[in-house]
Design an enzyme around this catalytic site. Structure first.
Site, PDB file in Angstrom:
ATOM      1  N   HIS A   1     -10.944   0.069   0.668  1.00  0.00           N
ATOM      2  CA  HIS A   1     -10.797   1.187   1.620  1.00  0.00           C
ATOM      3  C   HIS A   1     -12.137   1.302   2.337  1.00  0.00           C
ATOM      4  O   HIS A   1     -13.134   1.697   1.735  1.00  0.00           O
ATOM      5  CB  HIS A   1     -10.460   2.456   0.821  1.00  0.00           C
ATOM      6  CG  HIS A   1     -10.565   3.745   1.594  1.00  0.00           C
ATOM      7  ND1 HIS A   1      -9.468   4.520   1.869  1.00  0.00           N
ATOM      8  CD2 HIS A   1     -11.627   4.399   2.133  1.00  0.00           C
ATOM      9  CE1 HIS A   1      -9.859   5.602   2.547  1.00  0.00           C
ATOM     10  NE2 HIS A   1     -11.159   5.548   2.719  1.00  0.00           N
TER      11      HIS A   1
ATOM     12  N   ASP B   1      -8.687   2.784  -3.552  1.00  0.00           N
ATOM     13  CA  ASP B   1      -8.172   3.328  -2.293  1.00  0.00           C
ATOM     14  C   ASP B   1      -8.127   4.852  -2.274  1.00  0.00           C
ATOM     15  O   ASP B   1      -7.755   5.490  -3.246  1.00  0.00           O
ATOM     16  CB  ASP B   1      -6.773   2.800  -2.004  1.00  0.00           C
ATOM     17  CG  ASP B   1      -6.274   3.320  -0.667  1.00  0.00           C
ATOM     18  OD1 ASP B   1      -6.839   2.927   0.355  1.00  0.00           O
ATOM     19  OD2 ASP B   1      -5.359   4.163  -0.666  1.00  0.00           O
TER      20      ASP B   1
ATOM     21  N   HIS C   1       0.831  -1.207   0.000  1.00  0.00           N
ATOM     22  CA  HIS C   1       0.000   0.000   0.000  1.00  0.00           C
ATOM     23  C   HIS C   1       0.865   1.256   0.000  1.00  0.00           C
ATOM     24  O   HIS C   1       1.222   1.786   1.043  1.00  0.00           O
ATOM     25  CB  HIS C   1      -0.911  -0.018   1.243  1.00  0.00           C
ATOM     26  CG  HIS C   1      -2.078   0.892   1.123  1.00  0.00           C
ATOM     27  ND1 HIS C   1      -3.354   0.504   1.430  1.00  0.00           N
ATOM     28  CD2 HIS C   1      -2.174   2.173   0.713  1.00  0.00           C
ATOM     29  CE1 HIS C   1      -4.189   1.512   1.219  1.00  0.00           C
ATOM     30  NE2 HIS C   1      -3.482   2.540   0.789  1.00  0.00           N
TER      31      HIS C   1
ATOM     32  N   HIS D   1      -5.638  -0.875   5.499  1.00  0.00           N
ATOM     33  CA  HIS D   1      -5.399  -0.035   6.692  1.00  0.00           C
ATOM     34  C   HIS D   1      -6.446  -0.145   7.808  1.00  0.00           C
ATOM     35  O   HIS D   1      -7.137   0.820   8.126  1.00  0.00           O
ATOM     36  CB  HIS D   1      -5.205   1.416   6.301  1.00  0.00           C
ATOM     37  CG  HIS D   1      -6.159   1.981   5.266  1.00  0.00           C
ATOM     38  ND1 HIS D   1      -7.518   1.934   5.387  1.00  0.00           N
ATOM     39  CD2 HIS D   1      -5.915   2.615   4.088  1.00  0.00           C
ATOM     40  CE1 HIS D   1      -8.072   2.527   4.339  1.00  0.00           C
ATOM     41  NE2 HIS D   1      -7.113   2.936   3.535  1.00  0.00           N
TER      42      HIS D   1
ATOM     43  N   LEU E   1       2.464   6.620  -4.856  1.00  0.00           N
ATOM     44  CA  LEU E   1       3.664   7.178  -5.492  1.00  0.00           C
ATOM     45  C   LEU E   1       3.402   8.518  -6.172  1.00  0.00           C
ATOM     46  O   LEU E   1       4.339   9.179  -6.603  1.00  0.00           O
ATOM     47  CB  LEU E   1       4.250   6.184  -6.501  1.00  0.00           C
ATOM     48  CG  LEU E   1       4.938   4.950  -5.897  1.00  0.00           C
ATOM     49  CD1 LEU E   1       5.458   4.048  -7.003  1.00  0.00           C
ATOM     50  CD2 LEU E   1       6.073   5.340  -4.955  1.00  0.00           C
TER      51      LEU E   1
ATOM     52  N   ASP F   1       0.834   2.494   3.789  1.00  0.00           N
ATOM     53  CA  ASP F   1      -0.060   3.568   3.341  1.00  0.00           C
ATOM     54  C   ASP F   1       0.738   4.871   3.205  1.00  0.00           C
ATOM     55  O   ASP F   1       0.285   5.955   3.593  1.00  0.00           O
ATOM     56  CB  ASP F   1      -1.267   3.758   4.269  1.00  0.00           C
ATOM     57  CG  ASP F   1      -2.379   4.573   3.590  1.00  0.00           C
ATOM     58  OD1 ASP F   1      -2.213   4.957   2.412  1.00  0.00           O
ATOM     59  OD2 ASP F   1      -3.403   4.834   4.246  1.00  0.00           O
TER      60      ASP F   1
ATOM     61  N   HIS G   1       2.594  14.169   0.886  1.00  0.00           N
ATOM     62  CA  HIS G   1       1.864  15.409   0.629  1.00  0.00           C
ATOM     63  C   HIS G   1       2.820  16.582   0.713  1.00  0.00           C
ATOM     64  O   HIS G   1       3.730  16.592   1.539  1.00  0.00           O
ATOM     65  CB  HIS G   1       0.736  15.606   1.653  1.00  0.00           C
ATOM     66  CG  HIS G   1      -0.441  14.714   1.411  1.00  0.00           C
ATOM     67  ND1 HIS G   1      -1.253  14.837   0.303  1.00  0.00           N
ATOM     68  CD2 HIS G   1      -0.940  13.672   2.120  1.00  0.00           C
ATOM     69  CE1 HIS G   1      -2.201  13.913   0.349  1.00  0.00           C
ATOM     70  NE2 HIS G   1      -2.027  13.184   1.436  1.00  0.00           N
TER      71      HIS G   1
END
Lengths: 312, 429
Positions: B179, B152, B60, B232, B63, B305, B309
């Protein structure tokens, strides 16, 4: 009072000690008289620049801060915008840095997002005063409410204060709870289960869904404004039912103590959370709250302006 | 040149190895694992005091390529992966454009081979544009080399769509990664609902938002016999739901992430946007339950996960901040501290969660094992090396982590992919 003011910012009542709250109230007491003079102006903040940075519409709070600052001879700039328009371009932090670069002393900020004043306080050197952030805090409202209660009841410790309405979305409720519990009041919160935030009792308050229980034995009843658009969010079925169950009217006032104080932070939805006869009735101190708001805000401006320490 | 890893402690649970051994690599395959292997002319890596295990596989990762190359690219994400001991990863489809057709799947594979560092497997979207409405061309996507399907970042709110996706994907043996979030319950929410959200005046996301969807998806897996993997997992009740489902014999697997066994919602105090993540960080009780799920086998895998950002997306009001944190470089060290040192898992157990099981769940043949003939993907880890998380030393292009300044225990020394030393003592090859 031995307390000394050492804070650059006023972000909320959560972090203040009982002594610090006491100091603000005492200071406000000495400033209240200024607004009663024929010439309502003292030179205390002459040469200080204050920016009112409002991301949410506000008439009462903004005017109150503006008058507080003007009566102390500060120079004021008003910036009114909306949070959404800002996020599209410049970030809040960038805007604040620009204001900082113009060498202002104090930024008074209202924002629809909880924590926004803290973000600012961490990034710029002027003092930040929170004039209401999201559902988080509205410290000067909490302070002026406490100031008004104290004027009438001469004390806070041991009083029973009931806060009724939309607790979940209320920054006024949170600031009142922090301030009142620190000063030893017994606080009860009352409202529909859908508008009661989870685990609020951990703040040291009693929770009830029965308005009668909240009214009985209360020394102070603080009615919160209900936002009418909550009806569309399945938070209560109708304004009518809300008014019947949680609105303060003459009928429910039968349960109240004879010397109860009725408060409201405004603006009032007449006939929804409170009927006109109660809002305008003998127990109401709603307009005194507004008058006291100026004194409390003068005190806060005075105290933070005296703190020389600034972050780098 | 052949490579021999000398004198390390080899943890290879797929082959019941958990002892001091040498590992000999010939070409891109494992040649032999055993004591005192003689290998004249091979490059020798001294692994004394170190752990040697099959390369980690992250099920998970985000990219961000194509679309947000300012936040991460296949290349920078691959470097972060190598530093964290990962030799393979599955990258999620919520890019721009979305990985929802053969063309974008092929683009990712081209970028991965251009980067040439690790095995990057694309996940493709279940529905076109991640809109939850129409199925993507799953057959062509499978042929193009996608290893799983996932929307996801978003749930598939329409149960009928997920039901049909599970059925259809069965024909191609493709896994669907779900998800789990009921967006009616979570709408506008920014953190876990509870005392802290009340205190901060932030809109809470009730824990049931995750669990009702976990339960729904389990029933759909039971109904269809499709391959379902739950992403997750963060809530106690979700762990319990999967445990029950497994008892009932439903073919479901699930993963959790290091932040769900390391951090609680308290990390949000002070309006710390770096701790804003979806699903939101929960309570101590949930952390304990996630750990229990890992130790009793309810939770099959640990994924990162990894969600890069930009500063601009995080350095804003809490309500407006993006959700997610980077994880590739910290996952193994956090697992070492939280799971190994607290005796939740032994090394064999941890390698299962981070390599053996992901390989199995994603049907990655030749991965997750050091058996002779397997792909020579290997991680060498020093479990006692200490370091401090320093933003300046993060390989990922984005630095959004609430762990800055935290002391980490355990560091990856060498990462070998396909028989080539791609990372060694801080240097990439």
């Amino acid at each position: 009072m031995a307390a000394k003011w050492a804070r650059k910012d006023l972000l909320g009542l959560e972090t203040l000690s009982a002594d610090e709250i006491g100091l603000i109230l005492e200071t406000a007491d000495s400033f209240k008289e200024i607004s009663q003079r024929p010439i309502k102006k003292v030179p205390t903040l002459r040469g200080q620049t204050i920016v009112l940075f409002f991301f949410e519409p506000s008439t009462r709070t903004r005017t109150s801060f503006e008058l507080a600052a003007k009566r102390m001879s500060a120079d004021i700039v008003n910036i009114q915008t909306s949070a959404s328009s800002l996020t599209k371009g410049e970030t809040l932090r960038d805007t604040a840095r620009n204001i900082e670069a113009m060498k202002v002393n104090i930024i008074i900020m209202r924002h629809s997002s909880s924590g926004a004043p803290q973000l600012l306080a961490e990034s710029v050197s002027p003092s930040i005063i929170n004039a209401g952030d999201g559902s988080h805090e509205h410290p000067t409202q909490g302070l002026l409410d406490i100031f008004t209660i104290k004027e009438h009841k001469k004390k806070i410790a041991g009083l029973n204060v009931s806060i009724i309405g939309d607790i979940a979305h209320s920054r006024v409720a949170r600031s009142n709870i922090w301030g009142l519990t620190k000063l030893g009041a017994n606080v009860t919160v009352c409202g529909p289960a859908t508008l009661m935030p989870p685990e609020i009792e951990k703040l040291g308050v009693k929770v009830t869904y029965d308005i009668k229980e909240a009214i009985e034995g209360a020394d102070v009843i603080n009615m919160l404004r209900i936002q009418l658009e909550r009806q569309g969010q399945s938070l209560f079925p109708s304004i009518r039912e809300y008014a019947m169950k949680f609105g303060l009217d003459a009928d429910k006032m039968k349960y109240a103590k004879k010397d109860v104080l009725i408060m409201h932070p405004g603006p009032i939805n007449r006939g929804v959370e409170i009927t006109p006869e109660i809002a305008d009735g003998p127990y109401s101190v709603i307009l005194e709250q507004v008058t006291n708001g100026i004194a409390v805000r003068m005190a806060v401006l005075y105290l933070v302006s005296g703190v020389k320490e600034r972050i780098e | 040149m052949d490579i021999i890893l000398k004198g390390g402690h080899v943890v290879d649970p797929a082959n019941n190895v958990d002892s001091g051994s040498d590992v000999l690599i010939k070409g891109d395959k494992i040649a032999q694992v055993g004591k005192n292997i003689k290998a004249n002319g091979a490059k020798t890596i001294d692994c004394k005091g170190k752990l040697v295990f099959p390369g980690l596989i992250d099920m998970h990762t985000h990219l961000r390529q194509p679309g947000r190359e300012d936040e991460e690219t296949v290349l920078t994400g691959s470097r972060a992966a190598l530093k964290g001991g990962f030799t393979s990863l599955l990258c999620m489809a919520n890019t721009s454009p979305v990985i929802d057709n053969k063309g974008v799947v092929e683009y990712i594979r081209v970028e991965a081979s251009r980067a040439g560092l690790i095995n990057v497997y694309p996940a493709a979207a279940v529905t076109k544009g991640l809109e939850g409405k129409e199925l993507t061309e799953i057959g062509q996507i499978a042929e193009a080399g996608a290893k799983a399907l996932s929307d996801d970042g978003k749930p598939i709110m329409n149960a009928e769509i997920l039901r049909r996706a599970l059925e259809y994907a069965k024909m191609f043996g493709l896994l669907i990664i779900s998800h789990c979030e009921d967006t009616n319950l979570s709408r506008n929410g920014v953190m876990n609902e509870g005392f802290i959200s009340t205190k901060l005046g932030l809109k809470g996301i009730p824990r049931a938002s995750e669990t009702v969807m976990v339960m729904r998806d389990i029933e759909l897996a039971g109904l269809t016999g499709g391959k379902l993997h739950i992403a997750h997992i963060s809530a106690k009740e979700s762990v319990e739901a999967v445990r029950e489902a497994k008892k009932r014999g439903i073919g479901v697997t699930c993963e959790t992430c290091p932040h769900y066994f390391t951090l609680t919602e308290e990390a949000v105090l002070g309006f710390n946007t770096k701790a804003k993540v979806n699903p939101p960080l929960k309570t101590k009780e949930d952390v304990a339950s996630v750990k229990k799920g890992l130790s009793d086998g309810t939770i099959d895998a640990i994924s990162t996960d990894h969600a890069p950002h930009s500063v601009e997306e995080k350095d804003v009001e809490f309500d407006f901040a993006a959700s997610g944190m980077i994880g590739l470089e910290f996952a193994l060290s956090l697992a070492n501290t939280e799971l190994i040192n607290n005796k939740i898992l032994d090394w064999s157990g941890l390698v299962k969660k981070m390599s053996v099981n992901p390989a199995k769940i994603l049907s990655l043949h030749g991965k997750g094992s050091l058996a002779a003939g397997s792909d020579a993907d290997i991680t060498v880890f020093d479990p006692s090396a200490e370091w401090i998380v320093d933003e300046k030393r993060i390989e990922s292009k984005s630095k959004n982590t609430p762990l800055a300044g935290r002391k980490m225990v355990g560091a990856v020394l060498v990462t070998i992919v396909g028989g080539k030393i791609k990372y060694e003592n801080g240097k990439f090859n």
